[in-house]
Design a protein around this motif. Structure first.
Motif, short mmCIF file in Angstrom:
data_model
loop_
_atom_site.label_atom_id
_atom_site.label_comp_id
_atom_site.label_asym_id
_atom_site.label_seq_id
_atom_site.Cartn_x
_atom_site.Cartn_y
_atom_site.Cartn_z
N GLY A 62 2.54 10.73 16.01
CA GLY A 62 3.34 10.15 15.27
C GLY A 62 4.10 9.48 14.57
N LEU A 63 5.27 8.70 15.31
CA LEU A 63 5.91 8.10 14.30
C LEU A 63 5.63 5.97 14.01
N THR A 64 6.23 5.28 12.89
CA THR A 64 5.65 4.59 12.80
C THR A 64 6.68 3.66 11.44
N PHE A 65 6.35 2.54 11.73
CA PHE A 65 7.17 1.58 10.91
C PHE A 65 6.17 0.52 9.99
N HIS A 66 4.79 0.75 10.26
CA HIS A 66 3.30 0.16 9.78
C HIS A 66 3.89 -0.47 8.14
N TRP A 67 3.44 1.23 8.00
CA TRP A 67 3.74 1.79 6.94
C TRP A 67 4.41 0.74 5.83
N TRP A 68 5.91 0.29 6.23
CA TRP A 68 6.67 -0.64 5.54
C TRP A 68 7.01 -1.37 5.39
N SER A 69 5.85 -2.13 6.46
CA SER A 69 5.29 -3.63 6.68
C SER A 69 4.07 -4.17 5.71
N VAL A 70 3.28 -2.93 5.74
CA VAL A 70 2.53 -2.94 4.68
C VAL A 70 2.90 -3.56 3.23
N VAL A 71 3.31 -2.31 2.76
CA VAL A 71 4.29 -3.04 1.69
C VAL A 71 5.24 -3.86 1.34
N PRO B 173 -3.93 4.30 1.51
CA PRO B 173 -3.54 5.24 2.19
C PRO B 173 -2.16 6.15 1.71
N LYS B 174 -2.31 7.70 1.88
CA LYS B 174 -1.19 7.86 1.57
C LYS B 174 0.35 7.92 2.19
N GLN B 175 0.34 7.41 3.06
CA GLN B 175 1.17 7.14 3.63
C GLN B 175 2.11 5.93 3.14
N VAL B 176 1.24 4.94 2.80
CA VAL B 176 1.94 3.88 1.37
C VAL B 176 2.54 4.00 0.65
#
Lengths: 316, 271
Positions: B48-57, B233-236
């Motif tokens: 799926g797609l998400t902007f979650h990792w951007w908010s983590v950063v 995680p890889k995405q971050v």
């Protein structure tokens, strides 16, 4: 009277010219000195210290590191001791990693030069939109930080990376290149390609069209135009590209650290490993000196090629 | 004849596709991870797609601080490097003085010693001079990597300005300084721009030296990237990689014309 006056005038002018000449020399030297002095202090002194430390001169600024490190030898004569070098060169792991370093450097440099030359020749001889885009594409890695590039390459070729995924789509088991020496070569080629491509295209572009046309009229094949005219005339930029690429790959750390296996690895990674993980700083210094010696050998080729061309063109 | 022409065109297209995948593939693959919820082999697309990792950063103060540090140190280093090196570049190009060639080669030769091997003794030197964990220390360690670009490329740019133009300006009554400002500098500007850009990239990219001198007080984006890859995680890390590439890609668009036009290549031939 007039003769006397003009003679005196000439002498004054001559004296003024001499003094302004030496003033210009002094000014030039003063302007050039700041970066030279800064590098002499912050790179020159550490280089001398590192070489001294590798020979067992453990005093002065080397004393802290010599106390902390294990397996450190102390100088036994005025020039030092070669014991650390004996330790390193009898270590099978070092010999293996030296071999890997040379292998990665040679293979990657050859691949980089061949690819950049192909791209540049395509642009020079055939031209067109596609050739321009090709050359532009090869320059992209110049603008990607090496840390990112290494990591991107690792994920691309890893066990769950794109290459294996693409193979899996057609029902094949793809190769896993992440954490292998192949990935190190791929990463080295990727990061070194832009500079070599820029040098090769600029070198080939400077060969006059008339020369190529003349050779074509005389019935020369494309092959002999390339090998007899284009490559020799672009020789200097190609030599510069080769030496820069080789020196860069020889001492690199980031690409092999991220993409390569734990063992065997290249000397750039070993230097940091022997220093930090194994706490054998003296052996790490020895390895740095070995890489330095190899790089100096390559740099010598570059300087000589440059001097020869400068002499030929009457620049010195 | 026609068939062979078609064949050649097809080969060059295939080669082009290979090079494109080789160069851009890893970047796109990595960038895609920044928007993925999770991604398991052997699926070509993420779950799926998400902007979650951007908010983590953006919500992590440590990562935000490293962004700020990077954007502070790199321009500062480039500024210092320009002030120190550009006059020297002019001198290398326009003055004859003892040691000129030795200095030029010496500035280049510092690159031949592997940086990793230097950091051991560099650390003791920086401790001795009380430069550890200081802004000056970081600027110095990043400055080292910019010197070759900031002296060699502008020197070549100054050399490529025809002396006849400068003399004409002097004949027309302009002073030495005015001539430099109105004639030499504008003509050499593209080369200087490339030098500034390469220096910025070198400084922005510098990780090992900055880590040695700055950690743990001053973390920059590349030094943070090392720990990020291992601990998040890889995405971050993918999000961070995109952020880290923005300045350089922006600069690429600005200076593309000059770099592809051979300014960079010209800078590395001894004059």
């Amino acid at each position: 009277m007039t003769a006397l006056r003009s003679g005196a005038g000439a002498r004054v002018v001559a004296r003024r010219r001499v003094s302004s000449e030496s003033r210009r020399r002094a000014l030039g030297l003063t302007l050039a000195l700041p970066p030279v002095l800064l590098l002499a202090v912050f790179v020159g002194i550490p280089v001398v210290l590192a070489i001294g430390f590798s020979l067992g001169h453990n005093g002065g600024l080397n004393s802290t590191i010599a106390d902390i490190g294990t397996g450190t030898h102390s100088a036994t004569s005025w020039w030092g001791t070669g014991q650390a070098y004996v330790d390193v060169f009898t270590d099978p792991r070092f010999l293996r990693d030296l071999g890997v370093t040379v292998f990665v450097t040679v293979v990657s440099t050859l691949l980089v030069i061949a690819t950049s030359l192909a791209i540049a020749l395509n642009l020079r001889l055939r031209g067109g939109r596609l050739a321009t885009v090709f050359a532009g594409l090869a320059v992209v890695p110049l603008f990607i930080p090496v840390v990112i590039a290494s990591w991107a390459i690792l994920t691309f070729y890893s066990a769950d990376g794109f290459v294996r995924t693409a193979f899996a789509l057609v029902g094949l088991e793809g190769p896993t290149w992440g954490y292998t020496t192949i990935a190190v070569v791929i990463g080295s080629v990727w990061t070194s390609l832009p500079f070599a491509t820029l040098m090769a295209t600029s070198g080939l572009q400077s060969v006059p069209d008339a020369m190529i046309e003349a050779a074509k009229d005389a019935g020369a094949s494309t092959r002999s135009i390339v090998t007899r005219i284009l490559v020799p005339l672009a020789g200097i930029p190609l030599v510069i590209a080769t030496t820069f690429t080789a020196i860069g790959i020889l001492g690199q750390f980031t690409v092999p650290y991220f993409t390569g296996p734990n063992a065997p690895t290249v000397l750039g990674v070993d230097i940091s490993k022997y220093f930090q993980a194994f706490n054998r700083p003296q052996e790490s210094a020895v390895m740095a000196v070995v890489v330095f010696a190899l790089a100096s050998g390559i740099a010598f080729v570059y300087v000589r090629a440059n001097f020869r061309s400068a002499k030929k063109e009457g620049r010195i | 004849m026609r068939a062979s022409l078609f064949g050649r065109r097809a080969t060059s297209l295939v080669l082009f596709a290979l090079v494109a995948v080789f160069i851009l593939g890893p970047l796109l693959w990595l960038a895609a991870h920044a928007f993925a919820t999770s991604w398991t082999y052997p699926s070509l697309l993420p779950e799926g797609l998400t902007f979650h990792w951007w908010s983590v950063v953006f919500s992590d103060p440590q990562l935000a601080a490293s962004v700020k540090n990077s954007l502070y140190f790199s321009p500062l280093t480039v500024l210092v490097s320009a002030i120190v090196c550009l006059p020297a570049a002019y001198a290398f190009s326009r003055f004859e003085f003892p040691g000129r060639r030795v200095f030029l080669i010496g500035l280049f030769a510092t690159n031949a010693f592997p940086k990793m091997g230097l950091f051991v003794s560099m650390a003791s030197l920086f401790y001795g001079l009380h430069l550890m964990n200081t802004i000056a220390g970081i600027v110095i360690v990043q400055f080292i990597g910019t010197v070759v670009f900031m002296t060699w490329i502008p020197a070549a740019a100054f050399s490529s300005v025809p002396r006849a133009l400068e003399e004409a300006s002097r004949d027309a009554g302009a002073g030495a300084f005015q001539t430099f400002l109105r004639v030499t500098l504008p003509l050499a500007l593209p080369g200087i721009l490339v030098a500034l850009l390469m220096s910025f990239l070198a400084s922005f990219d510098e990780a090992q030296g900055t880590y040695l001198v700055g950690a743990p007080v001053f973390m920059t984006m590349p030094t943070e990237m090392y720990s990020l890859v291992l601990n998040y995680p890889k995405q971050v890390a993918a999000v961070f990689a995109i952020l880290l590439s923005i300045p350089s890609v922006a600069l690429l668009l600005v200076a593309r014309k000059y770099i592809l036009g051979g300014r960079l290549a010209e800078g590395f031939q001894i004059r």
